[in-house]
Design an enzyme around this catalytic site. Structure first.
Site, PDB file in Angstrom:
ATOM      1  N   LYS A 148       0.878  -1.172   0.000  1.00  0.00           N
ATOM      2  CA  LYS A 148       0.000   0.000   0.000  1.00  0.00           C
ATOM      3  C   LYS A 148       0.913   1.218   0.000  1.00  0.00           C
ATOM      4  CE  LYS A 148      -1.891  -1.535   3.896  1.00  0.00           C
ATOM      5  NZ  LYS A 148      -3.329  -1.285   3.785  1.00  0.00           N
ATOM      6  N   LYS A 159      -8.987  -7.178  -1.239  1.00  0.00           N
ATOM      7  CA  LYS A 159      -8.350  -8.019  -2.261  1.00  0.00           C
ATOM      8  C   LYS A 159      -7.649  -9.210  -1.611  1.00  0.00           C
ATOM      9  CE  LYS A 159      -7.345  -3.687  -4.607  1.00  0.00           C
ATOM     10  NZ  LYS A 159      -6.237  -2.726  -4.826  1.00  0.00           N
TER      11      LYS A 159
END
Ligand SMILES: *Cc1c(COP(=O)(O)O)cnc(C)c1O
Length: 829
Positions: free
Chosen positions: A563, A675
């Site tokens: 991220k 996800k």
């Protein structure tokens, strides 16, 4: 004898450019290689073949695209316009093959030509037109809108340079220009005929027109032209093909003839260059950069073009202006497009002579706003002098909106001056600034947060006054991600197992995965589940070796945090844990330690020194730990460079453990967490953003929870948080910080990490040290669970089984029902 060639067998039974069979695909790939790439097979490069294939796929989309537009116009369908400064769409080829249902026929066609589909897929450039989650959300929503057959247009900016490519040198992030358009973009269709003018700078003049009405004229310093660049967006196994329309800025005239005649050639070219600068580059920050004139110009530019385009389409449908809210809805993805509130007013009042009250009614009923952040530093504001000088007419309108709005507040809450000051569009503390979140809220009929916790906090904190005034306008729509890209495309092994076990309805109805729970304890099924995960881990291991040279053991627990790098996301908390494990091994080399491979990935904003230092720390730890003989390979640390959608495809499916460890109350939703869950990873996480709902769905037994809650975070900070007090009572934490400060991970340099260690000890704004002990304890539980493969696999299966809520199809249905009031429209071919 008949020597005439058999035309039918040469061109096949299927029509050119639309046939979906192997023969038609094969024929058209070669045809496009010759006619569009101007190459013949013997000398074609892999990139030529990629282009020929992409054009072949695009041809198949065009029939659908035309049928879609035709149907929308004929049916008077209401259209959802998604306004977003970012669309992180990722590579298009693989997704389009899946959505058209021609992946295996294409593979066979390429096979017959001696080519490999996977090799061609790997050639595609990433269109990096976004920073991270917000831009990727917009892209997932486009996929779901088409799949659900919702008439939709995505509107944004066609950046010539997207998010930078990240390289790692000596452990540091280095930013490299993203030249994604260098070799051409086969998916883009430029529409020079769809272009609008946008005014910038200058001043306004008022006058009274012939009918005696007060009018304002904006005399700009200069005008730029926005040209539409379209990318077709297919839906999964439907004929709908919507459009992503990105605006590219151009000079109004390529040469200013007056300057040219006067002999100032360079001045004439200068203006052209300036106009083109507008859509040149994406700002690589998650948070707004204060006072960047070009950024405000970009926002206004794409919003103005998009609204003008909507008004053009409305006229094309033969509808009067008052019907705009019935025919279009415009969703503002964060405040980046919030200037739409003032711009739509300007277009209606100045350019269509609509009276103020009618214009305001149209504007408010057309627009809706999604908030993405509670971080005060990320709430967009613009200084008045900058705003005034760039958008003088828009500022007039904002003042007028504000004055009428504040009258309304005074009537509702008489004598409450503090409330007036908080709700005003203008922040009067210090240098005056325009508050874009307030503008977006006042100008919208609906406001939503992106996860249940976030929406609740929004109503209690940053938008509290507005929620009190208009409670009915506030909604929650928890984010989602598309299972086509993040399961089918990224994890074909798992998709095949799901198909075989459940049938394939889960692809568009992800709730169907729930039926997997019957198999959670089935030993044979568990073995196959583990086999798929093992293959995915081997794929990632090969990619890691390729990208970094690090060799990892794919039987280790793959513990992944990918991220954007940010203090609130707390990659440094994860790093502290790794140092702790390393020290335990040094103290006791025979320690029975669960082998783990820690994988990090993510870009830091180029100006965010602390985030870049965190990357340096991770790489420093990797350098020491990976090669220390005492570790005996039991710990591996990898920083995977240049995290983007393309490599996300194979990273998420390889995870055993998903790190979602942000400080509670700081992550609006997260989508990476979803996800991972879909792909069978277990989560270690805080009660933040959508983690709360992930845990609710998965069940608390299947989620590793730790850390302070959002309420507790506020309380601890309110009570005068002293991070050092958490070090005093914790020897391991003390030693980990000492070791980082000692230069152990920086080749003896004691200065490098000092800012990071000092910041943790003396400020720690994101409560890393307060959450450390519980994080370490929960990681211990993770290791224990891993020791029991049957138990772990059961939890993994259940995570996928209960991930149905997090499909972007569900989210888009909620937008359609709660906010947009739009229904699907079937497209016939
Ligand atoms: C999903 C995604 C993100 C968002 O990740 P979070 O963990 O929600 O912050 C960022 N970048 C890429 C490339 C993604 O695919």
């Amino acid at each position: 004898m008949n020597d005439k060639p058999d035309l039918n067998s040469m061109i096949g039974a299927e029509p050119a450019r639309s046939g979906l069979g192997v023969e038609a695909l094969k024929r058209d790939i070669v045809d496009n290689l010759i006619c569009l790439q101007a190459r013949y097979p013997e000398i074609a490069t892999p990139h030529d073949w990629y282009m020929a294939l992409a054009y072949t796929v695009r041809d198949r989309m065009m029939t659908r695209r035309v049928a879609t537009t035709h149907t929308y116009v004929a049916r008077d369908a209401k259209v959802a316009c998604y306004l977003s400064a970012e669309f992180l769409i990722g590579p298009q080829l693989g997704n389009n093959l899946i959505n058209l249902g021609i992946e295996s026929s294409t593979r066979a066609a390429l096979d017959a030509l001696g080519l490999d589909l996977d090799a061609l897929l790997a050639i595609e450039e990433e269109p990096g037109l976004g920073n991270g989650g917000l831009g990727r959300l917009a892209a997932c929503y486009l996929d779901s809108l088409s799949t659900l057959e919702i008439p939709a247009i995505g509107y944004g900016i066609r950046y010539e340079f997207g998010i930078f490519d990240q390289e790692i040198r000596e452990g540091w992030q280095v930013e490299v220009t993203d030249k994604w358009l260098q070799k051409g973009n086969p998916w883009e269709i430029q529409r020079p005929d769809v272009a609008f003018y946008v005014k910038l700078g200058g001043h306004t003049e008022s006058e009274t027109d012939v009918q005696g009405r007060y009018r304002v004229r904006w005399v700009p310093a200069y005008t730029v032209k926005g040209v539409a660049c379209d990318t077709p967006i297919t839906g999964y196994r439907v004929n709908t093909c919507n459009t992503l329309r990105l605006w590219k800025s151009e000079a109004v005239e390529s040469f200013d003839l007056q300057d040219f005649n006067a002999g100032d050639y360079y001045e004439a070219v200068h203006e052209k260059v300036q106009s083109e600068t507008l859509s040149k580059v994406l700002y690589p920050n998650d948070e707004p950069e204060a006072g960047k004139r070009l950024r405000l110009a970009q926002q206004y530019f794409f919003v103005s073009c998009s609204l003008q385009d909507m008004l053009r389409l409305l006229a094309l449908k033969g509808e009067p202006i008052a019907r705009l809210p019935d025919m279009f809805t415009a969703q503002m993805n964060d405040t980046h497009p919030s200037i739409a509130v003032a711009e739509l007013m300007r277009l209606l009042i100045d350019e269509r002579q609509v009276p103020w009250d009618a214009a305001w009614d149209i504007t408010r009923r057309t627009l809706a706003y999604t908030n993405h952040t509670l971080l005060p530093e990320a709430l967009e504001t613009w200084g008045l002098p900058l705003f005034q000088s760039l958008l003088p007419r828009l500022l007039d309108i904002i003042y007028e909106i504000n004055s009428r709005f504040l009258d309304e507040v005074r009537r509702r809450f008489p004598g409450d001056d503090a409330r007036l000051a908080r709700m005003s569009l203008i922040d009067e503390h210090g240098a005056r600034r325009v508050r874009m979140a307030n503008l977006a809220t006042i100008g919208s009929h609906a406001v939503n947060g992106v996860a249940a916790l976030h929406s609740k906090l929004l109503e209690e904190t940053v938008l509290r006054d507005f929620a009190q005034m208009w409670p009915e306008r506030f909604h929650n729509v928890t984010n989602g991600v598309t299972p086509r890209r993040f399961l089918m495309l990224g994890n074909p092994g798992l998709a095949a197992l799901l198909d075989e076990t459940l049938g394939d309805a889960w692809r568009t109805d992800l709730g169907k995965l729930r039926a997997l729970d019957q198999y959670a304890d089935d030993v044979a099924f568990q073995d196959r589940w583990r086999g798929v995960k093992q293959d995915n881990k081997q794929t990632l291991a090969a990619q890691i070796r390729n990208a970094t040279g690090i060799i990892v053991d794919s039987s280790a627990l793959f513990d992944i945090q990918v991220k954007r790098i940010h203090e609130y996301k707390r990659q440094h908390l994860n790093a502290l844990y790794i140092v702790t494990l390393y020290q335990r091994l040094r103290r006791d080399p025979e320690l029975a330690l669960t082998p783990r491979c820690f994988v990090f990935g993510g870009k830091a904003a180029p100006g965010y020194a602390m985030a870049k230092l965190i990357i340096r720390l991770i790489n420093g730890i990797a350098e020491v730990v990976n090669d220390d003989p005492v570790v005996k390979g039991r710990l591996k640390v990898v920083f995977f460079p240049d995290f983007n959608v393309k490599n996300a495809h194979f990273i998420y499916p390889a995870a055993d453990l998903s790190e979602q460890i942000s400080t509670a109350g700081k992550e609006a939703s997260g989508t990476g967490n979803m996800k991972f869950m879909m792909n069978g990873a277990l989560t270690i996480g805080t009660l933040d953003g959508a983690n709360v709902e992930i845990r609710e769905e998965a069940g608390d037994d299947n989620f590793f929870l730790f850390g302070l809650s959002a309420d507790e975070v506020e309380r601890v900070k309110g009570d005068g948080y002293r991070p050092a007090s958490f070090v005093d009572g914790n020897q391991e934490l003390h030693e980990a910080l000492e070791m980082i400060g000692s230069g152990h991970f920086s080749r003896g340099d004691r200065d490098v990490f000092r800012p990071l260690v000092e910041n943790l000890l003396h400020a720690d704004p994101f409560l890393v040290l307060a959450d450390y002990a519980e994080y370490v304890a929960r990681q211990h539980d993770v290791s224990a669970a891993w020791q029991d493969p049957r138990r772990w696999t059961r939890m993994s299966i259940l995570n996928t089984a209960y991930s149905g809520k997090f499909s972007s199809d569900r989210a888009i249905r909620e937008y359609c029902e709660q906010i947009w009031k739009i229904a699907p429209v079937k497209i016939a071919l």
